[in-house]
Design a protein around this motif. Structure first.
Motif, PDB file in Angstrom:
ATOM      1  N   ASN A   6      39.795  44.681  17.644  1.00 40.22           N
ATOM      2  CA  ASN A   6      39.038  45.887  17.949  1.00 40.22           C
ATOM      3  C   ASN A   6      39.655  47.095  17.258  1.00 40.22           C
ATOM      4  O   ASN A   6      39.211  48.215  17.436  1.00 40.22           O
ATOM      5  CB  ASN A   6      38.956  46.110  19.467  1.00 40.22           C
ATOM      6  CG  ASN A   6      40.322  46.326  20.115  1.00 40.22           C
ATOM      7  OD1 ASN A   6      41.356  46.258  19.440  1.00 40.22           O
ATOM      8  ND2 ASN A   6      40.322  46.564  21.410  1.00 40.22           N
ATOM      9  N   LYS A   7      40.695  46.859  16.468  1.00 37.10           N
ATOM     10  CA  LYS A   7      41.320  47.939  15.702  1.00 37.10           C
ATOM     11  C   LYS A   7      40.796  47.891  14.269  1.00 37.10           C
ATOM     12  O   LYS A   7      40.470  46.835  13.746  1.00 37.10           O
ATOM     13  CB  LYS A   7      42.839  47.768  15.694  1.00 37.10           C
ATOM     14  CG  LYS A   7      43.444  47.824  17.092  1.00 37.10           C
ATOM     15  CD  LYS A   7      44.724  48.619  17.080  1.00 37.10           C
ATOM     16  CE  LYS A   7      45.242  48.775  18.493  1.00 37.10           C
ATOM     17  NZ  LYS A   7      46.277  49.784  18.572  1.00 37.10           N
ATOM     18  N   GLN A   8      40.768  49.065  13.641  1.00 37.05           N
ATOM     19  CA  GLN A   8      40.290  49.145  12.264  1.00 37.05           C
ATOM     20  C   GLN A   8      41.128  48.260  11.341  1.00 37.05           C
ATOM     21  O   GLN A   8      42.342  48.181  11.467  1.00 37.05           O
ATOM     22  CB  GLN A   8      40.362  50.582  11.766  1.00 37.05           C
ATOM     23  CG  GLN A   8      39.402  51.530  12.475  1.00 37.05           C
ATOM     24  CD  GLN A   8      40.080  52.849  12.792  1.00 37.05           C
ATOM     25  OE1 GLN A   8      41.161  52.870  13.384  1.00 37.05           O
ATOM     26  NE2 GLN A   8      39.454  53.943  12.437  1.00 37.05           N
ATOM     27  N   THR A   9      40.430  47.620  10.395  1.00 35.84           N
ATOM     28  CA  THR A   9      41.120  46.879   9.349  1.00 35.84           C
ATOM     29  C   THR A   9      41.623  47.881   8.317  1.00 35.84           C
ATOM     30  O   THR A   9      40.846  48.699   7.811  1.00 35.84           O
ATOM     31  CB  THR A   9      40.171  45.870   8.674  1.00 35.84           C
ATOM     32  OG1 THR A   9      39.788  44.896   9.649  1.00 35.84           O
ATOM     33  CG2 THR A   9      40.839  45.176   7.493  1.00 35.84           C
ATOM     34  N   ILE A  10      42.917  47.826   8.039  1.00 30.56           N
ATOM     35  CA  ILE A  10      43.534  48.778   7.108  1.00 30.56           C
ATOM     36  C   ILE A  10      43.913  48.065   5.820  1.00 30.56           C
ATOM     37  O   ILE A  10      44.560  47.015   5.842  1.00 30.56           O
ATOM     38  CB  ILE A  10      44.784  49.430   7.741  1.00 30.56           C
ATOM     39  CG1 ILE A  10      44.377  50.211   9.004  1.00 30.56           C
ATOM     40  CG2 ILE A  10      45.477  50.349   6.732  1.00 30.56           C
ATOM     41  CD1 ILE A  10      45.538  50.813   9.757  1.00 30.56           C
ATOM     42  N   GLY A  29      51.328  47.660  15.212  1.00 27.63           N
ATOM     43  CA  GLY A  29      50.421  48.382  16.097  1.00 27.63           C
ATOM     44  C   GLY A  29      49.109  47.659  16.349  1.00 27.63           C
ATOM     45  O   GLY A  29      48.221  48.198  17.005  1.00 27.63           O
ATOM     46  N   GLY A  30      48.979  46.460  15.810  1.00 29.35           N
ATOM     47  CA  GLY A  30      47.808  45.631  16.096  1.00 29.35           C
ATOM     48  C   GLY A  30      46.677  45.700  15.094  1.00 29.35           C
ATOM     49  O   GLY A  30      45.628  45.094  15.298  1.00 29.35           O
ATOM     50  N   ASP A  65      38.300  49.211   6.589  1.00 25.19           N
ATOM     51  CA  ASP A  65      37.721  50.381   7.253  1.00 25.19           C
ATOM     52  C   ASP A  65      38.482  51.642   6.855  1.00 25.19           C
ATOM     53  O   ASP A  65      37.920  52.727   6.776  1.00 25.19           O
ATOM     54  CB  ASP A  65      37.800  50.225   8.779  1.00 25.19           C
ATOM     55  CG  ASP A  65      37.088  48.982   9.270  1.00 25.19           C
ATOM     56  OD1 ASP A  65      35.930  48.774   8.882  1.00 25.19           O
ATOM     57  OD2 ASP A  65      37.709  48.207  10.016  1.00 25.19           O
ATOM     58  N   VAL A  66      39.787  51.450   6.643  1.00 28.91           N
ATOM     59  CA  VAL A  66      40.674  52.540   6.239  1.00 28.91           C
ATOM     60  C   VAL A  66      41.511  52.034   5.068  1.00 28.91           C
ATOM     61  O   VAL A  66      42.094  50.949   5.152  1.00 28.91           O
ATOM     62  CB  VAL A  66      41.621  52.962   7.391  1.00 28.91           C
ATOM     63  CG1 VAL A  66      42.557  54.077   6.936  1.00 28.91           C
ATOM     64  CG2 VAL A  66      40.840  53.384   8.624  1.00 28.91           C
ATOM     65  N   VAL A  67      41.561  52.783   3.982  1.00 32.07           N
ATOM     66  CA  VAL A  67      42.395  52.425   2.830  1.00 32.07           C
ATOM     67  C   VAL A  67      43.509  53.460   2.711  1.00 32.07           C
ATOM     68  O   VAL A  67      43.244  54.663   2.683  1.00 32.07           O
ATOM     69  CB  VAL A  67      41.580  52.378   1.515  1.00 32.07           C
ATOM     70  CG1 VAL A  67      42.490  52.001   0.342  1.00 32.07           C
ATOM     71  CG2 VAL A  67      40.415  51.407   1.623  1.00 32.07           C
ATOM     72  N   ILE A  68      44.750  52.977   2.658  1.00 28.25           N
ATOM     73  CA  ILE A  68      45.904  53.864   2.499  1.00 28.25           C
ATOM     74  C   ILE A  68      46.573  53.541   1.164  1.00 28.25           C
ATOM     75  O   ILE A  68      46.795  52.367   0.851  1.00 28.25           O
ATOM     76  CB  ILE A  68      46.912  53.685   3.652  1.00 28.25           C
ATOM     77  CG1 ILE A  68      46.274  54.129   4.982  1.00 28.25           C
ATOM     78  CG2 ILE A  68      48.198  54.474   3.389  1.00 28.25           C
ATOM     79  CD1 ILE A  68      47.132  53.857   6.201  1.00 28.25           C
ATOM     80  N   THR A  69      46.875  54.562   0.394  1.00 26.80           N
ATOM     81  CA  THR A  69      47.567  54.358  -0.873  1.00 26.80           C
ATOM     82  C   THR A  69      48.931  55.028  -0.835  1.00 26.80           C
ATOM     83  O   THR A  69      49.077  56.147  -0.359  1.00 26.80           O
ATOM     84  CB  THR A  69      46.745  54.922  -2.054  1.00 26.80           C
ATOM     85  OG1 THR A  69      46.351  56.273  -1.755  1.00 26.80           O
ATOM     86  CG2 THR A  69      45.491  54.093  -2.290  1.00 26.80           C
ATOM     87  N   MET A  70      49.926  54.292  -1.357  1.00 26.17           N
ATOM     88  CA  MET A  70      51.303  54.808  -1.439  1.00 26.17           C
ATOM     89  C   MET A  70      51.845  54.289  -2.771  1.00 26.17           C
ATOM     90  O   MET A  70      52.535  53.258  -2.816  1.00 26.17           O
ATOM     91  CB  MET A  70      52.106  54.287  -0.238  1.00 26.17           C
ATOM     92  CG  MET A  70      53.495  54.878  -0.122  1.00 26.17           C
ATOM     93  SD  MET A  70      53.409  56.631   0.283  1.00 26.17           S
ATOM     94  CE  MET A  70      55.136  56.988   0.522  1.00 26.17           C
TER      95      MET A  70
END
Length: 298
Positions: A6-10, A29-30, A65-70
């Protein structure tokens, strides 16, 4: 939302020194976490813990659902967001994209404008705190973009950092990070010179630190990096080559505003000299090695 939780796929792009820890906290964090990085070996620990490997940025962007770039440099950020195989060409409308790379404020605004046309929510959210902050989920996160997008992403930021501040419109996060890097730049010279002075005065450097790190001279660099200097441990919490990149961005932005930043100019020159001696992949505190070898000409 992610299908297995139920958490966003990152989707996390860039699992280097800091990114690896940050992605790990999101998993803890799940969140289901998809990863892509240019060197797959750098993601090995995360894959063992259950992260899902994606062969391309495009595949990752299409599923997250959320894309993070580093990642590394502004040119990399531009390619990953705006290129044919990039995030904006493949992400679903409504996706959140968060660039946590230290990059150009001008580029951050361009990315924001392109995102509006695609129906993608974008934030520039560079961080400070180095490898220690990333490992302990105590990063300082400075964020630019729409306030409602920031509010929606706060629960995700809270899994990676403790000092999360909305700074303003697109590019404001990157401008704030430039303030951070400018403050560190001249400060690092001071920390190195103080430790070298202590040694040459015949003092015990650790005992000197006990006196000065909690007083007016106190700083992250003094508390966290001076001990590494003393130990001769110059492994990167943050790479020399990336600091030079950041100082270049800061100088470009400062000149655009008509500012004179002599401390920043001097620091960049010294770091370029350090990199030329083969230290570009050392930690920023390796400036100690350059200054420790110099003696006054007179």
């Amino acid at each position: 939302m992610g299908q297995t939780s139920n958490k966003q796929t990152i989707g996390f792009i860039g699992t280097g020194v800091m990114g690896k820890s940050m992605a790990g906290h999101l998993m803890a964090g799940g969140h289901p976490v998809l990863v892509y990085t240019r060197t797959k070996e750098k993601a090995a620990d995360l894959l063992e813990k259950g992260a899902i490997w994606k062969d391309t940025v495009a595949e990752l962007a299409a599923e997250a659902d959320v894309v993070i770039t580093m990642i590394g440099y502004p040119k990399d950020v531009e390619e990953v967001y705006l290129g044919e195989g990039g995030i904006f060409a493949h992400a679903k409308p409504g996706t959140y994209a968060i660039d946590m790379t230290t990059s150009s404020p001008i580029l951050a605004r361009r990315i924001y404008e392109a995102a509006q046309e695609k129906g993608i929510h974008v934030l520039d959210a560079p961080v400070s705190g180095g490898d220690v902050g990333a490992q302990n989920a105590r990063l300082s996160i400075m964020v630019g973009g729409n306030k409602e997008d920031f509010d929606a992403m706060v629960p995700i930021f809270e899994k990676m950092g403790t000092n999360i501040v909305y700074q303003g419109k697109a590019g404001a996060g990157q401008h704030t990070k430039m303030c951070n890097q400018i403050a560190i730049a001249s400060g690092m010279i001071g920390v190195c010179e103080a430790m070298i002075y202590a040694k040459n005065a015949g003092l015990d450097q650790r005992t000197v630190l006990k006196s000065i790190e909690t007083g007016a001279a106190g700083s992250f660099s003094l508390s966290n990096l001076a001990p590494r200097m003393i130990d001769g441990n110059f492994d990167p919490g943050f790479y020399v080559k990336h600091f030079i990149k950041d100082m270049g961005i800061a100088l470009e932005s400062a000149k655009e505003m008509g500012l004179w930043t002599p401390g920043l100019e001097l620091t960049k020159k010294l770091y370029e000299e350090l990199a030329a001696k083969g230290e570009e992949n050392s930690g920023t505190h390796a400036l100690y090695k350059l200054l420790d070898t110099q003696k006054h000409a007179e």
